[in-house]
Design a protein around this motif. Sequence first.
Motif, PDB file in Angstrom:
ATOM      1  N   LEU A 281      16.970   3.321 -16.387  1.00 49.86           N
ATOM      2  CA  LEU A 281      15.685   3.014 -15.765  1.00 49.86           C
ATOM      3  C   LEU A 281      15.076   4.296 -15.211  1.00 49.86           C
ATOM      4  CD1 LEU A 281      16.737  -0.135 -13.705  1.00 49.86           C
ATOM      5  CD2 LEU A 281      15.624  -0.122 -15.930  1.00 49.86           C
ATOM      6  N   ALA A 282      13.787   4.495 -15.421  1.00 51.94           N
ATOM      7  CA  ALA A 282      13.095   5.635 -14.827  1.00 51.94           C
ATOM      8  C   ALA A 282      12.648   5.278 -13.412  1.00 51.94           C
ATOM      9  CB  ALA A 282      11.887   6.038 -15.679  1.00 51.94           C
TER      10      ALA A 282
ATOM     11  N   LEU B 271      19.154   9.999 -13.052  1.00 54.36           N
ATOM     12  CA  LEU B 271      19.159   8.569 -12.773  1.00 54.36           C
ATOM     13  C   LEU B 271      18.791   7.766 -14.019  1.00 54.36           C
ATOM     14  CD1 LEU B 271      17.503   8.408  -9.232  1.00 54.36           C
ATOM     15  CD2 LEU B 271      19.870   7.837  -9.808  1.00 54.36           C
ATOM     16  N   GLN B 272      17.849   8.309 -14.788  1.00 56.47           N
ATOM     17  CA  GLN B 272      17.419   7.609 -15.991  1.00 56.47           C
ATOM     18  C   GLN B 272      18.558   7.544 -17.013  1.00 56.47           C
ATOM     19  OE1 GLN B 272      16.563   8.637 -19.402  1.00 56.47           O
ATOM     20  NE2 GLN B 272      16.131   6.473 -19.725  1.00 56.47           N
ATOM     21  N   ARG B 273      19.278   8.648 -17.176  1.00 57.16           N
ATOM     22  CA  ARG B 273      20.394   8.654 -18.117  1.00 57.16           C
ATOM     23  C   ARG B 273      21.536   7.759 -17.640  1.00 57.16           C
ATOM     24  NH1 ARG B 273      18.895  14.204 -18.567  1.00 57.16           N
ATOM     25  NH2 ARG B 273      20.364  14.769 -16.912  1.00 57.16           N
TER      26      ARG B 273
ATOM     27  N   PRO C  17      11.148   4.492 -20.869  1.00 56.30           N
ATOM     28  CA  PRO C  17      11.083   4.858 -19.451  1.00 56.30           C
ATOM     29  C   PRO C  17      10.931   6.361 -19.189  1.00 56.30           C
ATOM     30  CG  PRO C  17      12.740   3.169 -19.788  1.00 56.30           C
ATOM     31  CD  PRO C  17      12.285   3.585 -21.147  1.00 56.30           C
ATOM     32  N   PRO C  18      11.577   7.255 -19.965  1.00 55.39           N
ATOM     33  CA  PRO C  18      11.403   8.689 -19.676  1.00 55.39           C
ATOM     34  C   PRO C  18       9.946   9.141 -19.711  1.00 55.39           C
ATOM     35  CG  PRO C  18      13.271   8.367 -21.134  1.00 55.39           C
ATOM     36  CD  PRO C  18      12.561   7.037 -21.047  1.00 55.39           C
TER      37      PRO C  18
ATOM     38  N   PRO D  97       0.373   5.399 -24.526  1.00 54.58           N
ATOM     39  CA  PRO D  97       1.587   5.904 -23.880  1.00 54.58           C
ATOM     40  C   PRO D  97       2.246   4.793 -23.069  1.00 54.58           C
ATOM     41  CG  PRO D  97      -0.317   6.501 -22.567  1.00 54.58           C
ATOM     42  CD  PRO D  97      -0.858   5.785 -23.781  1.00 54.58           C
ATOM     43  N   HIS D  98       3.453   5.050 -22.587  1.00 51.16           N
ATOM     44  CA  HIS D  98       4.176   4.052 -21.801  1.00 51.16           C
ATOM     45  C   HIS D  98       3.471   3.786 -20.480  1.00 51.16           C
ATOM     46  CE1 HIS D  98       7.246   2.435 -19.076  1.00 51.16           C
ATOM     47  NE2 HIS D  98       7.940   2.067 -20.137  1.00 51.16           N
TER      48      HIS D  98
END
Length: 335
Positions: free
Chosen positions: A257-258, A251-253, A189-190, A110-111
């Motif tokens: 950046l997450a 904010l991510q959209r 990032p999500p 995973p990320h």
Amino acid sequence: MRIQFAPLRIPLQRRLQTLAVLQWIFSFLALAQCCLVIFVLLLLTDYWLIAALYAGWLYLDRDTPSSGGRRSAWIRSWVIWRYFRDYFPITLVKTAELDPEHNYLFGFHPHGILVAGAFGNFCTEATGFSRLFPGLTPYLLMLPFWFRVPFYREYIMCGGLVSSDKQSANHILSQEGGGQVAVVAVGGPPESLDARPGALTLSILDRKGFIKMALKTGAHLVPVFSFGENELFNQVENPPGSLLRTVQDKLQRLMGLAMPLFHARGVFQYNFGLLPYRSPIFTVVGKPIPVTRNLSPSHDDIERLHKLYLDQLTRLFEENKIRFGVPESSHLVLR
């Protein structure tokens, strides 16, 4: 809450490991901002000419992050990365031979919060990538935003980090003669917003751009699962639908950046801080999925290969989970 302080007598090796991880955290969270401040200060002082000349260099060199970057074998082999590796420790696990006559697209899962496994294995030589996979050159794809930051871009490219835009991936995977590896943290990032100990949720069902890229370039797909990646940090509770998660998603959209609110341990105590826990990471590289080049893949072509990739990724996890400390009853959650 009683604070648990670190013992005064700690072997030098462990102190050096902590220092190595501390500089890595700084590089991820603050070095870019520091570089930007230095650039602005140069502009506002008698050294403005240096900043002006560098700005010219930025313009001339603007395509480099999307054209394979500018890696440095010397920096990738720094001894500090071995201390970084041993802090957790990080282990790269090979399950199949990869023919260097082909190019490969590694899907990394995973990320996690800061993709520690991807950095340690593919941006340094600490875990022996070149020894395990001779003839292959790895590139870790990173958000294009970071390659616009003065000075910082030069540092991250030295490790083999390149822009994650389509042009960059296409450049790597279209190289004649093979031997090129583009490493993509598919969840992006999500997915970091779900990273916490025990989490096995992957954001992948709607992520098919990497599948299309593999088809258009003929790069073979390789699923990679990094066991322990989500165990490094705790995260403030942010279930989908909560106010915090709603703000984070917006904010991510907006920024790309997450913003996970994470915490773990400190330098001199174990209760709170931004240092990751000393939890082992086992990054398992799966078997390659052969891909035939198709410059105009249809919807069905993409769906078929995506399903095959998900099946191989799930099999890789199931075959290795007990070996690397995951309960037998645990399964991946794909969404």
